[in-house]
Design an enzyme around this catalytic site. Structure first.
Site, short mmCIF file in Angstrom:
data_model
loop_
_atom_site.label_atom_id
_atom_site.label_comp_id
_atom_site.label_asym_id
_atom_site.label_seq_id
_atom_site.Cartn_x
_atom_site.Cartn_y
_atom_site.Cartn_z
N CYS A 102 1.30 -0.74 0.32
CA CYS A 102 0.11 -0.31 -0.18
C CYS A 102 0.71 1.37 -0.36
O CYS A 102 0.44 2.34 -0.59
CB CYS A 102 -0.49 -0.34 1.56
SG CYS A 102 -1.99 -1.54 1.29
N HIS A 133 -3.56 6.65 2.60
CA HIS A 133 -3.75 5.93 1.96
C HIS A 133 -5.39 5.13 2.24
O HIS A 133 -5.02 5.71 3.79
CB HIS A 133 -2.94 4.97 2.74
CG HIS A 133 -3.05 3.05 2.05
ND1 HIS A 133 -3.90 3.11 0.97
CD2 HIS A 133 -2.96 2.81 2.93
CE1 HIS A 133 -4.31 2.05 1.09
NE2 HIS A 133 -3.90 1.06 2.25
N ASN A 140 -10.21 -0.58 -0.22
CA ASN A 140 -9.19 0.19 -0.04
C ASN A 140 -8.10 -0.48 -1.44
O ASN A 140 -8.38 -1.64 -1.68
CB ASN A 140 -7.96 -0.73 0.93
CG ASN A 140 -6.89 -1.29 1.35
OD1 ASN A 140 -5.83 -1.06 0.56
ND2 ASN A 140 -6.62 -1.45 2.59
#
Ligand code: ACO
Length: 324
Positions: free
Chosen positions: A112, A251, A281
């Site tokens: 990520c 994020h 996500n």
């Protein structure tokens, strides 16, 4: 002063997967997912929407905004952990699709945090090669790496891509600094196996394949603490107060991680861009997708201080500051 962003773009798969759709697949419900993660919908790729194809469309949109053509691009970096092939890289496929014939291309695997790590690579490259132009992309199709029978993980992730075009500029604009970290000793809290080895000497019988495996509670704890630390250290090092930050793009992991982080670093909620409710996500794609949405919505004005931060498998994490 450093690398500036000339244009942003994004691309989301057409198919929307709602929490109600997930109720049909695993034992879950809309209320649980919303209250624990803040996610209502996510996108799921279909045929023809492989990672490199989403990445290519996002790149085209960013180049169009930047007024830059493919033959002007010197370097293509794709942050991804879900390319349709291990070799060649996703970036090489994007280079081919765009016809960016003079560019060299490679992928970054930092889960990520991939876009943030790639942005640091790009900034440092541009400080040495001042005339160059870089296409930096975060792209994922994690739907192909998700165990659709595991309700702990399949509700969290989504597919998509975001891109930026960067070049070096003298003056006040651009990347001010970044603070990046990794801790491989915690790898087993969030990971994804590759396919089992065909070499019998290093074949592991217990390799379960390529699904995302996660200790959710542990990830939650580390994510908040690590991002908080990275942001605080960076602000202190650059002598910037949190009140002077114009926009924060974290994020988009889940809403509870973000709310905790926001209260700990003391930034006003209205300065934090959040779209996790729509896309879930999307790993390395989440920051550039949010950046493109924020930019197109007029949330970034010239001279604004932008703060980005992330956390992901590895563990990898960090923060960066840039003047828009
Ligand atoms: N629907 C309904 N119930 C569920 C679901 C679901 N989808 N998933 C788990 N449960 C159940 C569990 O089985 C458990 O039941 P039990 O008490 O009978 O055993 C109960 O809910 C509580 O489970 P926990 O795992 O303790 O739930 P928690 O409150 O920790 O929430 C979550 C889980 C949302 C995964 C949370 O830990 C989290 O947000 N972690 C961070 C994970 C993350 O963001 N990862 C992304 C990758 S890293 C990054 O991007 C930062």
């Amino acid at each position: 002063m450093g690398a500036v962003i000339l244009g942003t773009g994004s691309c989301l798969p057409r198919r929307v997967l709602t929490n109600q759709d997930l109720e049909e697949i695993v034992d879950t419900n809309d209320e649980w997912i919303l209250s624990r993660t803040g996610i209502s919908t996510r996108r799921k790729s279909s045929k023809g929407e492989e990672t490199y194809r989403l990445a290519t469309v996002a790149a085209e949109n960013a180049m169009q905004m930047a007024g830059v053509t493919a033959d002007e691009i010197d370097l293509i970096i794709v942050a991804t952990i879900s390319s349709h092939m291990t070799m060649p890289s996703c970036a090489c496929f994007v280079q081919k699709e765009l016809g960016a014939n003079k560019a060299f291309a490679y992928d970054v695997n930092a889960a990520c945090s991939g876009f943030l790590f790639g942005m640091d690579n790009a900034d440092k490259y541009l400080r040495c090669e001042k005339g160059a132009k870089i296409l930096l992309i975060g792209a994922e199709t994690l739907s192909g790496r998700t165990n659709w029978e595991d309700r702990n993980t399949c509700i969290l992730f989504g597919d998509g891509a975001g891109a930026v075009v960067m070049e070096y500029e003298d003056g006040a604009r651009g990347i001010i600094g970044s603070n990046l970290r990794s801790d491989g000793s915690l790898w087993n809290l969030l990971y994804m196996h590759s396919a089992p080895s065909s070499n019998p000497d290093i074949f592991q019988a217990d390799n379960p394949g390529s699904h995302i495996m996660m200790e959710g509670r542990e990830v939650f704890k580390y994510a908040v603490k690590a991002m908080e630390g990275a942001v605080q250290e960076l602000l202190e090092r650059e002598n910037v107060s949190i009140s002077s930050v114009g926009l924060m793009i974290p994020h988009q992991a889940n809403i509870r991680i973000l709310k905790k982080l926001v209260s700990r670093i003391g930034i006003e909620e209205e300065k934090v861009f959040i779209n996790v409710q729509k896309y879930g996500n999307t790993s390395a794609a989440s920051i550039p997708i949010a950046l493109d949405e924020a930019n197109r919505a007029g949330r970034l004005q010239p001279d604004d201080l932008l703060l980005v931060c992330s956390f992901g498998g590895g563990f990898t994490w960090g923060a960066a500051l840039l003047r828009w």
